[in-house]
Design an enzyme around this catalytic site. Structure first.
Site, PDB file in Angstrom:
ATOM      1  N   LYS A  69      -2.660  -6.868  -0.778  1.00 12.06           N
ATOM      2  CA  LYS A  69      -2.094  -7.782  -1.472  1.00 12.06           C
ATOM      3  C   LYS A  69      -1.827  -9.070  -0.669  1.00 12.06           C
ATOM      4  O   LYS A  69      -0.789  -9.045   0.110  1.00 12.06           O
ATOM      5  CB  LYS A  69      -0.660  -7.529  -2.071  1.00 12.06           C
ATOM      6  CG  LYS A  69      -0.954  -6.471  -3.533  1.00 12.06           C
ATOM      7  CD  LYS A  69       0.209  -6.293  -3.965  1.00 12.06           C
ATOM      8  CE  LYS A  69       0.263  -5.424  -5.286  1.00 12.06           C
ATOM      9  NZ  LYS A  69       1.658  -4.996  -5.691  1.00 12.06           N
ATOM     10  N   ASP A 129       1.014  -4.245   0.772  1.00 10.44           N
ATOM     11  CA  ASP A 129       1.955  -5.155  -0.053  1.00 10.44           C
ATOM     12  C   ASP A 129       2.746  -6.021   0.866  1.00 10.44           C
ATOM     13  O   ASP A 129       1.998  -6.847   1.280  1.00 10.44           O
ATOM     14  CB  ASP A 129       2.810  -4.457  -1.074  1.00 10.44           C
ATOM     15  CG  ASP A 129       3.328  -5.202  -2.200  1.00 10.44           C
ATOM     16  OD1 ASP A 129       3.326  -6.467  -2.091  1.00 10.44           O
ATOM     17  OD2 ASP A 129       4.199  -4.933  -2.760  1.00 10.44           O
ATOM     18  N   GLY A 133       0.041   8.369  -1.502  1.00  8.12           N
ATOM     19  CA  GLY A 133      -0.652   7.377  -2.250  1.00  8.12           C
ATOM     20  C   GLY A 133      -2.219   7.417  -1.715  1.00  8.12           C
ATOM     21  O   GLY A 133      -2.926   6.977  -2.551  1.00  8.12           O
ATOM     22  N   GLU A 137      -4.591   3.772   4.285  1.00  4.67           N
ATOM     23  CA  GLU A 137      -3.354   3.498   3.319  1.00  4.67           C
ATOM     24  C   GLU A 137      -3.946   3.407   1.742  1.00  4.67           C
ATOM     25  O   GLU A 137      -5.215   2.966   1.663  1.00  4.67           O
ATOM     26  CB  GLU A 137      -2.748   2.409   3.850  1.00  4.67           C
ATOM     27  CG  GLU A 137      -1.352   2.472   4.523  1.00  4.67           C
ATOM     28  CD  GLU A 137      -0.465   2.832   3.792  1.00  4.67           C
ATOM     29  OE1 GLU A 137      -0.569   3.370   2.656  1.00  4.67           O
ATOM     30  OE2 GLU A 137       0.854   2.822   4.090  1.00  4.67           O
TER      31      GLU A 137
HETATM   32  P1  IMP Z   1       4.924  -2.477   1.508  1.00  6.67           P
HETATM   33  O1  IMP Z   1       5.587  -1.545   2.639  1.00  6.67           O
HETATM   34  O2  IMP Z   1       5.677  -3.579   0.930  1.00  6.67           O
HETATM   35  O3  IMP Z   1       3.546  -2.838   2.036  1.00  6.67           O
HETATM   36  O4  IMP Z   1       4.401  -1.582   0.392  1.00  6.67           O
HETATM   37  C1  IMP Z   1       3.728  -0.554   0.526  1.00  6.67           C
HETATM   38  C2  IMP Z   1       3.848   0.698  -0.357  1.00  6.67           C
HETATM   39  O5  IMP Z   1       4.627   0.244  -1.707  1.00  6.67           O
HETATM   40  C3  IMP Z   1       2.792   1.438  -0.750  1.00  6.67           C
HETATM   41  O6  IMP Z   1       2.476   2.318   0.051  1.00  6.67           O
HETATM   42  C4  IMP Z   1       3.045   1.784  -2.304  1.00  6.67           C
HETATM   43  O7  IMP Z   1       3.776   3.178  -2.000  1.00  6.67           O
HETATM   44  C5  IMP Z   1       4.004   0.662  -2.769  1.00  6.67           C
HETATM   45  N1  IMP Z   1       3.198  -0.210  -3.517  1.00  6.67           N
HETATM   46  C6  IMP Z   1       3.149  -1.620  -3.519  1.00  6.67           C
HETATM   47  N2  IMP Z   1       2.381  -2.344  -4.318  1.00  6.67           N
HETATM   48  C7  IMP Z   1       2.146  -1.306  -5.138  1.00  6.67           C
HETATM   49  C8  IMP Z   1       1.581  -1.132  -6.540  1.00  6.67           C
HETATM   50  O8  IMP Z   1       0.967  -2.440  -7.147  1.00  6.67           O
HETATM   51  N3  IMP Z   1       1.433  -0.134  -7.262  1.00  6.67           N
HETATM   52  C9  IMP Z   1       1.907   1.028  -6.603  1.00  6.67           C
HETATM   53  N4  IMP Z   1       2.766   1.106  -5.520  1.00  6.67           N
HETATM   54  C10 IMP Z   1       2.716   0.037  -4.871  1.00  6.67           C
HETATM   55 MG    MG Z   2       1.599   4.127   0.647  1.00  7.73          MG
END
Ligand code: IMP
Ligand code: MG
Length: 180
Positions: free
Chosen positions: A136, A108, A50, A104
């Site tokens: 987020k 999220d 990403g 990163e």
């Molecule tokens: P986390 O572990 O919940 O913080 O999520 C991180 C990963 O979820 C990111 O590196 C993305 O791959 C994916 N992700 C979270 N939100 C989005 C979004 O709005 N669009 C695309 N990928 C997302």
């Molecule tokens: Mg990622």
């Protein structure tokens, strides 16, 4: 730029044009330039896939001597009790005593960054900070400090500029948001 696009079964509409992304990347790069000017050769550690586009634009705006490296978080099914397990792959060189800036695409819930951050800390770096293109704040539920955030958004799902919807949309230069 197109106003709306379709990826798989979903429609997306334009949200952040490339020029606005560029201004946010410049602003975060300027902060990093100020904070790291006196530090010994920091390492920018990009998280694939990403972050590839953000990483490339960010690093061109960095004005101090640096090294770059990339890692990937691989998820696999663990035992029933551990559920999904994440493993950090690609970190081959020692980071002991080094200043690390994790790059990163989006933070999220914070699950991914939390795992990566603690795995890196075990290797005794001099410092670890996180630089993310998107944050987020409403879904974040971890304690890892996210020092550099180029942009903050709500809980909406976005694609483009490296971010994907089931592997599609990464090459778009603008950010699109899903429409329901
Ligand atoms: P986390 O572990 O919940 O913080 O999520 C991180 C990963 O979820 C990111 O590196 C993305 O791959 C994916 N992700 C979270 N939100 C989005 C979004 O709005 N669009 C695309 N990928 C997302
Ligand atoms: Mg990622």
């Amino acid at each position: 730029m197109k106003e709306t696009i379709q990826l798989h079964d979903r429609k997306f509409k334009i949200m952040i044009p490339a020029e606005e992304i560029d201004r946010a990347v410049t602003a975060v790069a300027e902060r990093i330039n100020r904070d790291y000017a006196e530090r010994e050769t920091p390492i920018f550690l990009g998280v694939l896939n990403g972050s590839f586009m953000f990483f490339s634009d960010l690093i061109k705006k960095v004005e101090f001597m640096n090294e770059i490296s990339f890692v990937k978080l691989a998820s696999y099914a663990g035992t029933a009790s551990t559920g999904e397990v994440q493993q950090l792959i690609g970190l081959n060189n020692s980071i002991e005593g080094r200043h690390i800036i994790i790059v990163e695409d989006i933070v999220d819930t914070g699950e991914s960054i939390d795992h990566m951050y603690h795995t890196l800390l075990e290797k005794n770096p001099a410092s670890v900070e996180v630089c993310t293109l998107f944050f987020k704040p409403n879904s974040y539920r971890k304690e890892v400090p996210i020092k550099y955030r180029a942009m903050e958004i709500g809980n909406e799902f976005i694609v483009g500029y490296g971010l994907d919807y089931d592997q599609l949309g990464r090459s778009l230069k603008d950010i699109y948001v899903v429409t329901e």
